[in-house]
Each structure stands twice: as C-alpha cells, then as structure tokens.
Write an enzyme that holds these catalytic residues in place. Structure first.
Site, PDB file in Angstrom:
ATOM      1  N   GLU A 154      38.085  39.421  43.068  1.00 58.37           N
ATOM      2  CA  GLU A 154      38.791  39.682  44.320  1.00 58.37           C
ATOM      3  C   GLU A 154      38.522  41.099  44.804  1.00 58.37           C
ATOM      4  O   GLU A 154      38.419  42.034  44.014  1.00 58.37           O
ATOM      5  CB  GLU A 154      40.281  39.431  44.178  1.00 58.37           C
ATOM      6  CG  GLU A 154      41.008  40.332  43.190  1.00 58.37           C
ATOM      7  CD  GLU A 154      42.497  39.996  43.117  1.00 58.37           C
ATOM      8  OE1 GLU A 154      42.881  38.856  43.433  1.00 58.37           O
ATOM      9  OE2 GLU A 154      43.270  40.891  42.742  1.00 58.37           O
ATOM     10  N   LEU A 155      38.408  41.240  46.111  1.00 58.91           N
ATOM     11  CA  LEU A 155      38.172  42.539  46.736  1.00 58.91           C
ATOM     12  C   LEU A 155      39.487  43.267  47.023  1.00 58.91           C
ATOM     13  O   LEU A 155      39.519  44.484  47.159  1.00 58.91           O
ATOM     14  CB  LEU A 155      37.401  42.361  48.043  1.00 58.91           C
ATOM     15  CG  LEU A 155      36.057  41.633  47.919  1.00 58.91           C
ATOM     16  CD1 LEU A 155      35.433  41.443  49.288  1.00 58.91           C
ATOM     17  CD2 LEU A 155      35.127  42.386  46.995  1.00 58.91           C
TER      18      LEU A 155
END
Length: 873
Positions: free
Chosen positions: A856-857
């Site tokens: 996930e960013l």
C-alpha cells in the site's frame, strides 16, 4: 491602681485571644500582598500550619482535563477537605505530616474558589481558572522581557487579557559581574533564590516585565484555543543545562559533571568564571550558586511541587555551546528528569534552536539541536537563525519565536493538523548523478523568503573543501549541485555562524541548519526496474494487493492471496476484499512478467508469513473476512499447476506477524495472537513436522504487530533470528507504541539480546513497521519500506477524523533502503527509492534480484507495481 492595672491586662489578653480567631496571613513583596486567608476557629497553636505549594494563590490557573493532585502538609491525623466547582474530597494527614487528594478532571472555565480546610484552618483561593498550564524556562533569551522586544511599543498596550495568567518567578539576584555579599551567599545555600510571587492577570503592566517569548506563546494559545492559559516562567540568565537537572539523574548518568564543578571542563569556561566572581567572598567550600549542577532544579523546579502542566517551552543552550556532545547527553537527561518529576513520560517539550551569531561553534550546536529533536519523543524545535543578530546574543525580535513555539503546541499537543509546526527540516539526501537531492519534513512550497535565488547551500567531494552550490526546487524537494563538483559526497546548509540562509516553506517558516555526508555503501545497487505485467484475470486483484504470500517455487515467481479495497476507498467506508488465487510467472532477463493462474489457496487469506524452501513456499497464519487463521500450507508447483499441502497448524491464530527460515526451521514472531498484539515466538522444524509448532521464549519489551525479521549469521558465525520495529495499538493496560529498536534470538543459547535502533544516514531513528527485510551475503540484512514513526504513532494514539484522506506523500512512508551489518552492529542507508515507500509489500529474493511486490502507498490504497532492485555483484 493595682485593680486598674489588672483590668487593663485582662482586657488586653482577651483582645489578643479574640484576634487569634481570625488571622489573615500575608507576605509583602514589592508592595504586593499575597497568600491565602487562614481562619483559626479555636484559640490554640499548631505544630504545623496547613501548607500547599507557593503556586497556589488567588488568580491561579489549574490544568484542565486531567486528574488534579492537590497536596501539602498539615498536622498528623488531621482531616483535610478540598473543594472546587462542586467537588469536595477529603484525605487524612499521614504520619509524615503529608496529605493529598485527587480531584476528578475539570473542564476549562471559571472563575472558581479553591478551598482547602482542616476544620481549624482554611486556605481560600479566589478567581481560580481552569485551562492550559505551561512552564516557560531556560536562560536569558527566555527571561528577555516584553518591554525589551522590538514589538514592545505596539503590543504592550494591547496586552490586557484576564484569561491569560502569569506566574513570574524572578531571581532575587542576577548573575551580573559582581561579587555577592555574605547575606546573598547564605540565602543561596538555603536555596532562597527566587523572589516570592503570585499569579497575576495579564495586563499591560504585568506583561511588560514578563518573558516576551512566553507571552507571545501564551497569546497564540489563547487566540486559538479560546480557553484560559497559565504561564509559569522561571528562566535564569546564563544558566547551563546541568543546573536544571536533578541530582539523582546526574549522579547516575553523568557523575563526572558533578565533580569540582568550578574547575570542571564539562562546564563552560564563562559559566565557571562568572560563578567564581559571584561567590569570591565565600569561605564555604560547599558554597552554592545558580549555575551549579542541580541548583536550579532544586530551587526552581522542586518548589513547583509537580503542579500539573500541559507542557514545557524551553530556550537555552548558549551556556553549553562549548561542548555539543556533552549537551546532547545533558539535554536528554534534562527532559527525562522533568518528565520523571512530573510523572508524565510524554510531557511535551518544545525548544528554541540557537539563533545565528558570529560565534563559530554555534553552527555545529544548531545542527546538534536539530538531530536531538528526532531522537527524543514528543519534542519540537523552533528555528530562530533568521532572527539572529551577528553581535548580540539577545536578538530583540521575540514575537516570531514565541509564535513558532505556539505552532508546535497547536499541531502536536492540540491536534491542529492544519497548523504547520515548523519550517523545512532535513529528512533525507540522495547523492546521485552529480547532484544532491534533498527532501524535507514540512517542505511543502519550498521557496526563498526574499524572492532571490536560494543561497547558503554548499557541496563537497571531500570534507573541508566546500563550494557554494545552486539549489533549485524539483518535485517538492531540492536539487543541489555545483558543476565543478562532479561527485558530491557532502552537503551543508546555513553553515555560517551568522547566516543569511533564505529557504522557507509555504508558510514562510525558515529551514534549519543541516549537514550530511554520504557514506561508502556496503551494498551497491546496480539498477532499479519497474517490472511490466501483473495478473489481469480478476479486475479487482489487478488493482494491486497488500500482504500477499510470495516466493520462488520451481524457479517461478509466485504470489498468492492478498487483499485490497477494490471498489470504495476505505475512508469512504469501503470493505476490504481478500483473495485466494495463486499466480506464477517465469523469470526472464527482461522486465516483463507473464502471469498465469496456477490454482487456489484453500481459503482467501492475507497478512501472514511466507518463506521459500527447496520444497515450495510455506504460508503461515494470516486472516480473512471471517477470522484470523492458524493454518500452515505448503505450495508446490508441478506441471504449471499449484499443489497445496496442509502442514501442522499453529497452536493459536496469528496474523500480521513476521517470520524467517533458519536452515530447515521456520520461525514466526509477534503479530496478533488470538486477536491481541503479542510477543509470541514459535518454531516449526520442517524435518520433524510431526512435532508441530513449538513455543519459544517470547521476545522482550512491548508487543509488536507487523515487525520485520531476517535470518543471518551473527559475529560468531551462528545462524540467528533478527527482529526490528513493529507497533501496538493502545489498550486499557498500556499506551500505543511504535518500536524502532530490535532483538536477536540465538537458537543455540535460546535467548534474546537487544539490537541497535534502526538509524538513517543522519543518525535519526526510522520505523520499519509494515516494511520488509531479507538477509544478504554472510553479514548483512537489507530492509525497506514501512510507516513514518511520528505520523503513525500519532494515528495510533488518537486518529484524526481526516487521517485517511491525505495525499500519498503526506504519510511519508520510508523510501530508504537500509542495511544492517551484523558484525559491525551498524546501520547504513544505501539508497532512497520512492518506489519502495510502501507498507504491506512482499519481498522475494532471486539471485542478485530483490522483488518488492505490491503493498500500500497509504492506508487503504494499493499499488500493482513490482519493483526489482538488482544488487551489483
């Protein structure tokens, strides 16, 4: 005549007895009467007068929203009653003549009357407010009065606010260049250094002689919070840090500074000489002085009697600039000492970095102060170099300094996330392509304050041979270069004692001095490639997943499971979806991966541990929509198909843990054990599966969810299990925690021992929580990714309503590739790669290639990217 005399004496005695029934005890200081009214209801004497701290006076401010401990002295066995705002609490005086009561938290407001009574004596305090209380301390720049400030003429007439209250502890004798007489010396030996004072409302008259920095800080809090604010100021000009630390702390942690302090080189020469002059007439070998180690703690902190505070602001350091290494230790001890005294381990402590002046050591000292902020939790530093004076140690423009302290408090202590707490603070530097790329915390809107080109940047290939450099803004960071310096290895900014450096952020707040050196890499990255191709059969899966299982099986890259929010974002209430498909891809020399679906896991799952073995990929634990898991599977690949075999289950459910393979034994540690953050540690012998999972000694310290781990040879050549970072949400039993340290487990000794904290290139701690790690060569561990320790810890402590709505860059996930050398016990940053700034990614090693898969960013937002990092042989 005798009868008349008898009657006169009788009348006189009766009058005296009557007068004893109601006595007003007062003291006079500068013509001001202070103290509390004491009422005696019976005509008799008492061995101990009812007493509380001198901080209790009319007009005081009590700290809101915390249990209030009111304590003092009285006669043994007496019953003391305390009342305020419809509360009444009683306590019995103990055998030492001490008592205390605990009031339930009060909300901001007032005025109230605080009454403390034994039935025979009553202390009554009027016009008491409840709000925010801050201690304002340090040396002369905190002591510097508002009437001396550049803005005095404008602001003093406007300084009338009854809900801003001031408790101004001024020294009886300033440490001027004079020799004190015997009376002063005797008073010092009895710790009688501060004048008596009382709480006063802020008026033009009281503000004028109060600390300018503290006044502007308090005014900002009043304007923003709209609650009463109380400021306690006890700053002493010229005072060194060691004078403010308690004796027990120095005796245990820095005993050398206590020895013969007037001749001790740990103490600044000016400080020693001024003290020697002040006490030159003393014949007492133990003569005390305000600059003596511990003196101001004993005379100015202990008398505050742990009066409940919200936080501390501090402006000091000028008297310790001769030895920044000693100050680095002393400053930490100071904060620990005060936090221990107030029994508030997270007491906010915001301080001012020294201004610029034509004194060579100050540049290094300022940079040391910047680094200290990163190493001490819940602190913030105000940059003041742009307000400096080349010749005057007391710059007169104090308003920006007080307001900048207010920004830290509003942002960090009061949760005003829209308030930027600081100017640009150095975060990281990438040395590449003949330039240095510098990133900053609080660096949005980088620009020069005057519209001129950015200045005061210097680069060098060798230390000591710096040249001025050009700095330009690129993608919200700075590119710094000099065309004559082909391979810069050093960069510094604002490195003049008196600097005209002009870098600011969008709020016009100035950047701090910094200096950084590139280290020789223990691992060299040959190239970074973005792999093309990701499974497209399932349109939801194709958006990228977090926390999947991955590894190498039958020479193929394999991924399985994972989760994401495919339709509606998490901040909008979207539901997390888990997957069970297994995909494989051939590894080729180019950057294209062609995926095919090879099978399915027995159930959808994510957030477990996966390791590659010669017999396939083992997947342990995890969770899905229904529950946490205890399962263990082995995935083999045969004839392009995945075959899933069930292995012994864990003795509990376990998710969000870490794991590594040591020879043929699989170890897993931490994570949520049966739904609770844990210190769990288990082992499965793959050569003796019938024995199942064995529980081993739990790792020490706090529980850790999403730590990282790797198996590597220790300095003695023994294969060990290394673990770092992790976090734990708050519970009723403990506060939220986010770890940056680690432990190593020795199977031979069956014990855990501590590891150094994860450090970046400038010695600041880094969180790897949610990141990934792998062993490399025979002595290295490569780590990458993970959450930002400050942002994530604040989220754990108290999640703001908009925490999930910020842009990706706001979360500052770790983009460093860090390497730990187990033999040297040292960390090194070998690269900064934005593409690995992820949490929940999977890491797979194949030959010289390291694949960082998905993740996930930012919370809830996945990426389908697979980044390949190739290590140079």
């Amino acid at each position: 005549m005798k009868k008349v005399l008898f009657l006169f004496l009788s009348l006189f005695c009766y009058t005296c007895l009557w007068a004893q029934k109601k006595v007003k005890v007062t003291c006079m200081e500068n013509g001001i009467t202070y103290g509390a009214r004491i009422e005696n209801r019976e005509a008799e004497s008492y061995s101990t007068r009812l007493q509380v701290s001198d901080l209790y006076t009319d007009n005081m401010v009590l700290q809101r929203d915390v249990p209030l401990k009111i304590h003092g002295k009285a006669n043994v066995g007496e019953l003391v009653s305390v009342s305020i705002a419809q509360q009444k609490v009683t306590a019995r005086v103990d055998n030492n003549g001490r008592w205390f009561v605990l009031l339930t938290p009060l909300q901001a407001g007032g005025p109230y009357t605080l009454s403390i009574s034994t039935g025979k004596q009553t202390l009554s305090y009027k016009n008491v407010l409840v709000g925010e209380v801050w201690l304002c301390s340090g040396q002369s720049n905190m002591e510097f009065m508002l009437k001396q400030a550049a803005t005095a003429q404008t602001d003093i007439p406007e300084a009338n606010d009854d809900k801003l209250r001031l408790f101004d502890m001024k020294a009886r004798w300033r440490t001027n260049a004079v020799a004190w007489n015997a009376s002063v010396l005797d008073s010092l030996n009895h710790l009688h250094y501060y004048k008596s004072t009382v709480w006063k409302s802020c008026t033009s008259a009281t503000a004028a002689s109060f600390s300018a920095v503290a006044y502007y800080f308090g005014k900002m809090l009043r304007d923003s919070l709209n609650v009463p604010v109380g400021l306690i100021c006890n700053a002493v000009g010229g005072s060194p840090t060691e004078a403010w630390i308690d004796r027990h702390t120095l005796d245990c942690e820095f005993p050398d500074i206590l020895y013969d302090w007037t001749k001790n080189d740990f103490i600044q020469d000016w400080v020693r000489k001024r003290a020697a002059l002040n006490i030159k007439h003393s014949t007492n070998k133990q003569q005390r002085h305000p600059y003596e180690p511990c003196f101001l703690f004993e005379s100015g902190i202990l008398p505050l009697s742990k009066y409940p505070l919200k936080g501390v602001i501090w402006y000091q350091g000028e008297s310790n600039t001769h030895n920044k290494e000693a100050h680095e230790k002393l400053f930490k001890l100071l904060i620990d000492s005060w936090r221990s005294n107030w029994e508030q381990p997270n007491l906010p402590f915001y301080y001012v970095q020294l201004s610029s002046i034509d004194r060579p050591s100050w540049t290094w000292f300022r940079d040391s102060q910047r680094r200290l902020m990163k190493s001490i939790p819940n602190t913030g530093m105000v940059v003041s170099s742009d307000q400096g004076d080349s010749l005057d140690v007391h710059p007169i423009n104090k308003k920006p300094i007080g307001e900048r302290l207010g920004y830290w408090a509003l942002n960090r202590t009061y949760g005003y996330e829209n308030v930027l707490p600081s100017g640009p603070l150095f975060r990281s530097a990438e040395f590449r392509d003949g330039a240095v790329y510098v990133s900053f915390d609080y660096g949005d809107g980088l620009r020069s304050v005057d519209g001129a080109p950015l200045c005061a940047f210097e680069v060098a290939e060798e230390e000591g041979f710096y040249e001025l450099a050009t700095a330009i803004v690129e993608d919200n960071c700075l590119k710094v270069y000099n065309t004559n310096i082909k391979n810069p290895r050093f960069i510094r900014y604002g490195w003049q004692p008196f600097t005209r450096a002009n870098l600011v952020n969008k709020m016009g707040l100035s950047a701090s001095t910094f200096r950084v050196a590139a280290s020789a890499a223990c691992v060299i990255i040959d190239k970074v490639s973005q792999m093309q191709g990701f499974p497209q059969e399932n349109e939801n899966f194709a958006k990228g997943v977090s926390a999947c299982y991955a590894g190498i099986a039958a020479g193929k890259l394999l991924i399985a499971g994972g989760c994401n929010f495919p339709k509606i974002p998490v901040h909008a209430g979207g539901s997390k979806k888990y997957y069970r498909d297994i995909y494989t891809a051939e590894l080729s020399k180019d950057s294209v991966l062609v995926w095919q679906r090879a099978g399915q896991l027995p159930q959808a799952m994510a957030y477990g541990v996966s390791v590659s073995t010669a017999d396939g990929i083992i997947c342990v634990g995890g969770m899905n929509e229904q529950a946490a898991l205890s399962t263990t599977y082995r995935i083999r690949v045969a004839n392009e198909k995945a075959v899933v075999e069930t292995l012994p289950s864990l003795p509990c459910t376990l998710d969000n843990m870490t794991g590594a393979l040591l020879e043929n034994k699989l170890y897993v540690a931490g994570g949520n054990k049966d739904g609770k953050a844990s210190n769990a540690f288990y082992c499965l012998d793959l050569e003796q599966l019938s024995q199942g999972w064995q529980e081993l000694p739990a790792f020490p310290g706090v529980p850790r969810v999403q730590p990282v781990s790797a198996a590597q040879l220790d300095a003695d050549g023994q294969l060990c299990f290394y673990l770092w970072s992790g976090f734990a949400a708050p519970t009723e039993e403990r506060d939220a925690s986010l770890s940056v340290d680690g432990y190593v487990y020795s199977p031979a000794a069956n014990t855990w021992t501590p590891l150094p904290e994860v450090m970046d290139e400038v010695g600041e701690t880094v969180s790897l929580s949610g990141g990934v790690a792998t062993a490399w060569d025979k002595n290295l561990i490569i780590c990458m990714g993970g959450v930002d320790k400050d942002i994530f810890l604040r989220a754990l402590q108290k999640t703001a309503a908009d925490y999930l709505t910020h842009p990706v860059e706001w979360y500052r996930f770790n983009k460093r590739v860090l390497v730990y050398d187990v033999r040297l016990r040292e960390w090194q940053t070998i690269a900064c790669i934005p593409d690995v700034a992820r949490a929940g990614a999977a890491l797979v090693v194949c030959g010289e290639n390291i694949f960082c898969i998905n993740g996930e960013l930012k919370p809830g937002v996945r990426t389908p990217e697979i980044t390949c990092i190739t290590i140079k042989k």
